[in-house]
Motif scaffolding. Structure first.
Motif, PDB file in Angstrom:
ATOM      1  N   ALA A 140      64.714  54.416  16.286  1.00 51.91           N
ATOM      2  CA  ALA A 140      66.349  54.316  16.415  1.00 51.91           C
ATOM      3  C   ALA A 140      66.769  53.103  16.513  1.00 51.91           C
ATOM      4  O   ALA A 140      68.252  52.807  16.544  1.00 51.91           O
ATOM      5  N   HIS A 141      66.158  52.147  16.642  1.00 47.88           N
ATOM      6  CA  HIS A 141      66.554  50.621  16.982  1.00 47.88           C
ATOM      7  C   HIS A 141      67.415  50.364  15.385  1.00 47.88           C
ATOM      8  O   HIS A 141      66.933  50.841  14.429  1.00 47.88           O
ATOM      9  N   PRO A 142      68.632  49.785  15.132  1.00 51.75           N
ATOM     10  CA  PRO A 142      69.477  49.650  14.037  1.00 51.75           C
ATOM     11  C   PRO A 142      68.428  48.790  12.823  1.00 51.75           C
ATOM     12  O   PRO A 142      68.460  49.133  11.790  1.00 51.75           O
ATOM     13  N   ASP A 143      67.665  47.982  13.040  1.00 51.15           N
ATOM     14  CA  ASP A 143      66.729  47.541  11.978  1.00 51.15           C
ATOM     15  C   ASP A 143      65.869  48.433  11.649  1.00 51.15           C
ATOM     16  O   ASP A 143      65.386  48.360  10.515  1.00 51.15           O
ATOM     17  N   LYS A 144      65.296  49.401  12.491  1.00 60.37           N
ATOM     18  CA  LYS A 144      64.461  50.193  12.015  1.00 60.37           C
ATOM     19  C   LYS A 144      65.069  51.463  11.299  1.00 60.37           C
ATOM     20  O   LYS A 144      64.558  52.179  10.326  1.00 60.37           O
ATOM     21  N   ILE A 145      66.493  51.612  11.670  1.00 63.73           N
ATOM     22  CA  ILE A 145      66.918  52.775  11.019  1.00 63.73           C
ATOM     23  C   ILE A 145      67.288  52.183   9.336  1.00 63.73           C
ATOM     24  O   ILE A 145      67.237  52.933   8.477  1.00 63.73           O
ATOM     25  N   ALA A 146      67.544  50.852   9.165  1.00 67.50           N
ATOM     26  CA  ALA A 146      67.710  50.330   7.786  1.00 67.50           C
ATOM     27  C   ALA A 146      66.383  50.228   7.240  1.00 67.50           C
ATOM     28  O   ALA A 146      66.264  50.706   5.928  1.00 67.50           O
ATOM     29  N   TYR A 168      63.655  60.163  25.093  1.00 64.97           N
ATOM     30  CA  TYR A 168      65.127  59.481  24.989  1.00 64.97           C
ATOM     31  C   TYR A 168      65.045  58.900  23.482  1.00 64.97           C
ATOM     32  O   TYR A 168      64.835  57.649  23.229  1.00 64.97           O
ATOM     33  N   PRO A 169      65.393  59.698  22.466  1.00 65.75           N
ATOM     34  CA  PRO A 169      65.354  59.515  20.853  1.00 65.75           C
ATOM     35  C   PRO A 169      66.480  58.689  20.681  1.00 65.75           C
ATOM     36  O   PRO A 169      67.331  58.792  19.625  1.00 65.75           O
ATOM     37  N   PHE A 170      66.737  57.638  21.435  1.00 67.72           N
ATOM     38  CA  PHE A 170      67.662  56.408  21.193  1.00 67.72           C
ATOM     39  C   PHE A 170      67.327  55.149  20.937  1.00 67.72           C
ATOM     40  O   PHE A 170      66.219  54.835  21.409  1.00 67.72           O
ATOM     41  N   ASP A 171      68.177  54.292  20.451  1.00 67.92           N
ATOM     42  CA  ASP A 171      67.768  52.854  20.413  1.00 67.92           C
ATOM     43  C   ASP A 171      66.926  52.179  21.600  1.00 67.92           C
ATOM     44  O   ASP A 171      67.337  52.508  22.635  1.00 67.92           O
ATOM     45  N   GLY A 172      65.957  51.448  21.389  1.00 69.62           N
ATOM     46  CA  GLY A 172      65.067  51.185  22.404  1.00 69.62           C
ATOM     47  C   GLY A 172      64.217  49.947  21.995  1.00 69.62           C
ATOM     48  O   GLY A 172      63.843  49.795  20.846  1.00 69.62           O
ATOM     49  N   SER A 176      68.210  52.476  25.554  1.00 76.98           N
ATOM     50  CA  SER A 176      69.654  53.123  25.787  1.00 76.98           C
ATOM     51  C   SER A 176      69.772  54.642  25.967  1.00 76.98           C
ATOM     52  O   SER A 176      68.854  55.228  25.935  1.00 76.98           O
ATOM     53  N   ASN A 177      70.795  54.788  26.468  1.00 74.44           N
ATOM     54  CA  ASN A 177      71.139  56.458  26.675  1.00 74.44           C
ATOM     55  C   ASN A 177      69.939  56.970  27.762  1.00 74.44           C
ATOM     56  O   ASN A 177      69.699  58.115  27.398  1.00 74.44           O
ATOM     57  N   GLY A 232      73.416  51.385  22.545  1.00 78.01           N
ATOM     58  CA  GLY A 232      72.655  51.078  21.719  1.00 78.01           C
ATOM     59  C   GLY A 232      73.429  51.391  20.494  1.00 78.01           C
ATOM     60  O   GLY A 232      74.491  52.105  20.154  1.00 78.01           O
ATOM     61  N   GLY A 233      72.349  51.424  19.220  1.00 80.56           N
ATOM     62  CA  GLY A 233      72.883  52.028  18.172  1.00 80.56           C
ATOM     63  C   GLY A 233      73.653  50.964  17.115  1.00 80.56           C
ATOM     64  O   GLY A 233      73.908  49.895  17.495  1.00 80.56           O
TER      65      GLY A 233
END
Length: 260
Positions: A8-14, A123-127, A141-142, A165-166
């Motif tokens: 869920a990190h922005p770079d990994k989302i990309a 916690y499936p959020f930016d970490g 995050s979260n 995050g995000g």
């Protein structure tokens, strides 16, 4: 010392979006030629795809929305360069120049990956997670920080406090977290958003697999057009990488955690 980020990190989302588009190309052809760059953040996802396979804008948009949410999609598609296409004509040849070093993963690095995976499942959020000679830093995050402190009492939890995050907080770009994806291994290119003809993908995967198998660093150097790399037929390297990508569930799934 090692840093791991979660899917869920922005770079990994990309990276995941780029991988999803490569998966789409492979649904159309066994050996497509594609290279995808993604820049995402603050409500918009910019994508440039150089590809031999035309992708449906509806499919591209659906992939972005599934992975990153309902963002504006700015998609630009261009054909692969004619000279690069000619290089692949008639044989399986190396599609890029580069130097590559696969290194065995350490017990400390495996430990951090396990920590990152366990936290992400909860916690499936930016970490982001760091380990340095036993010092563990967890930035999730979260999350309920007190809950994480109970599980990891010796770790430093969210040193800056709670955060969300995000991609509304940060931007993400393809292949910006190669240290997270490869640990001590070294590459002259990027793992994600490219087809198997690219040495950045296939030679990196091959070198990493051999390093884990032998327990020793493995190094390769190649030039575009090579039909062998380190005395190994490039076609064999590509097929080894193809089997690995298939084993993890495709290019998008590969992008979630990388090689480590």
């Amino acid at each position: 010392m090692f840093e791991k980020v979660n899917p869920a990190h922005p770079d990994k989302i990309a990276d995941r979006i780029a991988g999803a588009l490569v998966d789409l190309a492979y649904k159309s052809e066994r050996n497509p030629r594609i290279a995808v760059e993604v820049l995402i953040g603050h409500g918009t996802c910019h994508i440039i795809a150089e590809t031999s396979v035309q992708l449906s804008i509806d499919d591209v948009t659906a992939a972005v929305h599934r992975i990153a949410g309902f963002l504006n999609v700015d998609y630009s598609e261009v054909p692969q360069d004619v000279h690069l296409s000619r290089n692949q004509s008639g044989a399986i040849r190396c599609g890029d120049n580069g130097i590559f070093k696969g290194v065995p993963v350490t017990a400390e690095q495996k430990e951090l990956v396990s920590v990152a995976t366990d936290i992400y499942n909860a916690y499936p959020f930016d970490g982001k997670y760091i380990i340095d000679n036993g010092r563990v830093i967890i930035c999730q995050s979260n999350a309920k920080a007190d809950h994480l402190r109970e599980i990891y009492p010796a770790a430093e939890i969210n040193p800056l406090g709670d955060w969300t995050g995000g991609t509304d907080v940060d931007t993400g770009a393809t292949n910006r977290k190669l240290g997270s994806d490869m640990a001590d291994s070294v590459t002259g290119g990027g793992l994600h958003g490219k087809d198997l003809s690219k040495a950045d993908v296939s030679v990196n995967i091959y070198a990493w697999l051999k390093a884990q198998e032998t327990g020793k660093p493995v190094q390769f150097c190649c030039a575009i057009g090579d039909e062998t790399v380190g005395g190994i037929p490039y076609e064999e390297i590509v097929e080894t990488a193809r089997a690995y990508i298939k084993s993890v569930g495709g290019f998008e799934a590969f992008a979630e955690w990388g090689l480590v």
